[in-house]
Design an enzyme around this catalytic site. Structure first.
Site, PDB file in Angstrom:
ATOM      1  N   LYS A 125       0.535  -1.330   0.373  1.00  0.00           N
ATOM      2  CA  LYS A 125      -0.100   0.082   0.392  1.00  0.00           C
ATOM      3  C   LYS A 125       0.388   1.287  -0.232  1.00  0.00           C
ATOM      4  O   LYS A 125       1.914   1.001   0.150  1.00  0.00           O
ATOM      5  CB  LYS A 125      -0.979  -0.246   0.982  1.00  0.00           C
ATOM      6  CG  LYS A 125      -1.661  -1.297   0.995  1.00  0.00           C
ATOM      7  CD  LYS A 125      -2.732  -0.996   0.322  1.00  0.00           C
ATOM      8  CE  LYS A 125      -4.157  -2.207   0.409  1.00  0.00           C
ATOM      9  NZ  LYS A 125      -4.619  -2.318   2.374  1.00  0.00           N
ATOM     10  N   HIS A 128       1.824   7.064   2.060  1.00  0.00           N
ATOM     11  CA  HIS A 128       0.586   7.952   2.644  1.00  0.00           C
ATOM     12  C   HIS A 128       2.020   9.433   3.419  1.00  0.00           C
ATOM     13  O   HIS A 128       2.361   9.120   4.764  1.00  0.00           O
ATOM     14  CB  HIS A 128      -0.250   8.431   2.413  1.00  0.00           C
ATOM     15  CG  HIS A 128      -0.665   7.035   3.527  1.00  0.00           C
ATOM     16  ND1 HIS A 128      -1.303   8.366   4.838  1.00  0.00           N
ATOM     17  CD2 HIS A 128      -1.408   6.415   3.723  1.00  0.00           C
ATOM     18  CE1 HIS A 128      -1.888   7.658   5.487  1.00  0.00           C
ATOM     19  NE2 HIS A 128      -1.927   6.318   4.978  1.00  0.00           N
ATOM     20  N   HIS A 131       1.314   8.140   7.142  1.00  0.00           N
ATOM     21  CA  HIS A 131       2.194   7.347   8.005  1.00  0.00           C
ATOM     22  C   HIS A 131       3.535   8.489   8.631  1.00  0.00           C
ATOM     23  O   HIS A 131       4.125   7.619   9.476  1.00  0.00           O
ATOM     24  CB  HIS A 131       2.962   6.789   7.329  1.00  0.00           C
ATOM     25  CG  HIS A 131       2.457   5.625   6.643  1.00  0.00           C
ATOM     26  ND1 HIS A 131       1.775   5.321   5.271  1.00  0.00           N
ATOM     27  CD2 HIS A 131       1.203   4.566   7.169  1.00  0.00           C
ATOM     28  CE1 HIS A 131       1.118   4.525   5.155  1.00  0.00           C
ATOM     29  NE2 HIS A 131       0.240   3.829   6.635  1.00  0.00           N
TER      30      HIS A 131
END
Length: 565
Positions: A125, A128, A131
């Site tokens: 994933k 982004h 995080h």
């Protein structure tokens, strides 16, 4: 020398109280004009049967002055102490020059282990911008605890298990191209994952296929396990490239998958202690006494959930590290989850549950949406880092076109600007993302503090003078002394940050230090020809130690310094 302990010792001889009790009562006045330390005489009123102002007046008359204390002054119910500025300045400067990068360190954590779990992205994933909040706070907290003598362990609890991997395996077997994926792993894996969901809406049988693949993964099927390991490996390569730019590393990447064979023990322990009850087919631990919802341990289909894995992880970490603190740097919306698992651990009879700490943080908001991201609503961290570095490079090029290694400087300053933004306020406060504020070289920003450091280093290079043995009686003005007092407070700021799990205290400290330095720099010439040699040496020594402390403080925030800007 410890001036606070010195005052406490002298007060002990006058009051009969212990040194430790007096040191704990001594305060730093809110304004410099009120002195360096203040003793509230209210603590003696009951014992001496006198009004605090009368006690303060008597103690002031008895205290006297010496080489370290210029005067003791009664103000209301307080006894205020004013240090000898020359002695104090000399002491602080010598302490910093002797300790260097270790100034402000302590051994209060000696023999104790602190675990810090942070970052924890999901495999396959996007990494982004959200995080980064966990990454910045967790990385800084680890540095801070380590600085205080604790043995620290940095844990990246990867999201690398669950039914989504069955979906990803199904998607890869249908549409995956290994050569394409290895060109851009995260984006390509995300593409086929999204495609799976699109196709599953048309053909619900794909969901069943995904569940079958995850069951195979749980059972250790070689083919599905190899694919899962491949997804994990290529994802970590991408994550580590970003971590390297941020200067972040980990001691453990034990994610959710690591605990897949350790969850049955949790169920067994809770069953043996008769804590599990049925709830619509699920197995839960009721927490009515805390007025919070029950903690689900097994779903109605017998599957474990996040809580089961987190309890298993806590048990493993206690056995493996015997931690003093087990810190989870996870968003504030997960506060209830951590209350539940800590409560279950305590109900199971593990007293160390109290040593597990959830360190929450707020949200990241983008009011203008003016990010040059190519990913739609997903704001990739690397896009933000790249844009910050590029904007910084443009500013530096305009302001100092002849600067050498502009790209390297822009990388450190641009990334520092982003990290500082996530650490400048209390961590539970939401961040409103603003390029203007982040890259303001004259405001509350990393570039402002980094430029202050670079300015100080430039002064020292230009001076090219031996300033050892400086006469600090030449540098006792209010602004110079305010800077020295701020330097002396560094260790306290680090302790405050650890006690409250708030890197903000170090961030605020170094910003105020930069302000004090710039006020000193603007008001007191250092290298001008009309400044006498002894004054110049004293001021240069102060510049030297200020740059050292700025560098150390920024280092605790994960921010690098540059020698020129």
């Amino acid at each position: 020398m410890d001036f606070k302990a010195y005052v406490a010792d002298k007060l002990a001889g006058l009051t009969g109280l212990t040194r430790d009790a007096l040191a704990g009562a001594l305060e730093t006045p809110p304004e410099q004009k009120l002195g360096d330390l203040a003793f509230p005489c209210f603590v003696l009123a009951k014992t001496l049967r006198k009004a605090p102002p009368a006690i303060a007046k008597e103690l002031a008359e008895q205290f006297g002055t010496d080489a370290y204390i210029a005067r003791a002054e009664a103000v209301g119910g307080y006894l205020n102490f004013f240090f000898d500025r020359t002695a104090f300045t000399k002491d602080v400067v010598q302490a910093i020059r002797t300790a260097g990068g270790d100034y402000g360190r302590s051994d209060i954590g000696k023999g104790k282990t602190v675990l810090v779990e942070f970052s924890s992205p999901n495999i396959a994933k996007p990494f982004h911008i959200g995080h980064l909040f966990s990454t910045a706070v967790g990385n800084s907290l680890e540095h801070i605890y380590n600085y205080l003598g604790y043995t620290t362990v940095k844990i990246n609890h990867l999201g690398d298990w669950g039914t989504q991997f069955g979906k990803l395996i199904s998607a890869y077997k249908r549409w995956g191209d290994k050569a394409v994926i290895e060109q851009d792993p995260i984006n390509e894996l995300l593409k086929i994952y999204v495609k799976f969901h699109e196709e599953a809406e048309k053909d619900p049988a794909l969901e069943e296929e995904a569940r079958d693949y995850f069951k195979k993964l749980e059972d250790g099927d070689p083919e599905t396990t190899a694919l899962w390991q491949y997804f994990r490996d290529v994802s970590l390569l991408e994550f580590n490239r970003v971590y390297d730019r941020l200067g972040v590393s980990f001691d453990s990447y034990a994610g959710e998958s690591f605990y897949s064979d350790k969850m049955q023990e949790v169920v067994d322990i809770l069953s043996e202690k008769q804590l599990l009850t049925d709830s619509d087919g699920a197995k839960v631990v009721r927490l009515d006494e805390l007025n919070i919802p029950p903690c689900i341990i097994l779903k109605s289909d017998g599957a474990t959930i996040y809580a089961t894995r987190d309890i298993a992880a806590a048990l493993y970490r206690k056995r493996t590290y015997d931690f003093y603190k087990n810190i989870y740097v996870v968003g504030t919306p997960q506060a209830l989850h951590f209350k539940q698992i800590f409560a279950v651990i305590e109900k199971a009879g593990f007293s160390w549950a109290k040593d597990c700490v959830h360190v929450g943080f707020g949200l990241v908001k983008f009011p203008d949406k003016k990010l040059s991201t190519r990913h739609g609503d997903v704001v990739f961290l690397e896009d933000v880092l790249n844009e910050s570095v590029q904007k910084t490079l443009e500013i530096i090029t305009n302001n100092n076109p002849d600067l050498e290694q502009k790209e390297e400087v822009a990388e450190k300053v641009g990334i520092g600007a982003v990290l500082y933004t996530f650490l400048k306020n209390s961590r539970e406060k939401d961040i409103v993302f603003s390029w203007d504020n982040m890259l303001d070289f004259e405001g509350e920003s990393a570039p402002y503090v980094q430029y202050t450091y670079a300015r100080g280093r430039s002064i020292l290079r230009k001076a090219d003078m031996d300033y050892s043995g400086a006469d600090f009686s030449k540098a006792t003005s209010d602004d110079e002394y305010a800077l020295i007092a701020q330097l002396a407070a560094f260790g306290d700021a680090v302790v405050d940050a650890a006690e409250k799990n708030e890197p903000f205290y170090v961030n605020r400290y170094v910003t105020n230090l930069a302000r004090c330095f710039n006020k000193f720099y603007n008001n007191y010439p250092i290298l001008r020809s009309d400044v006498d040699t002894e004054t110049k040496k004293a001021r240069l020594a102060i510049v030297d130690v200020t740059t050292q402390v700025i560098q150390s403080a920024l280092g605790l925030l994960g921010i690098q310094t540059v020698e020129s800007m």
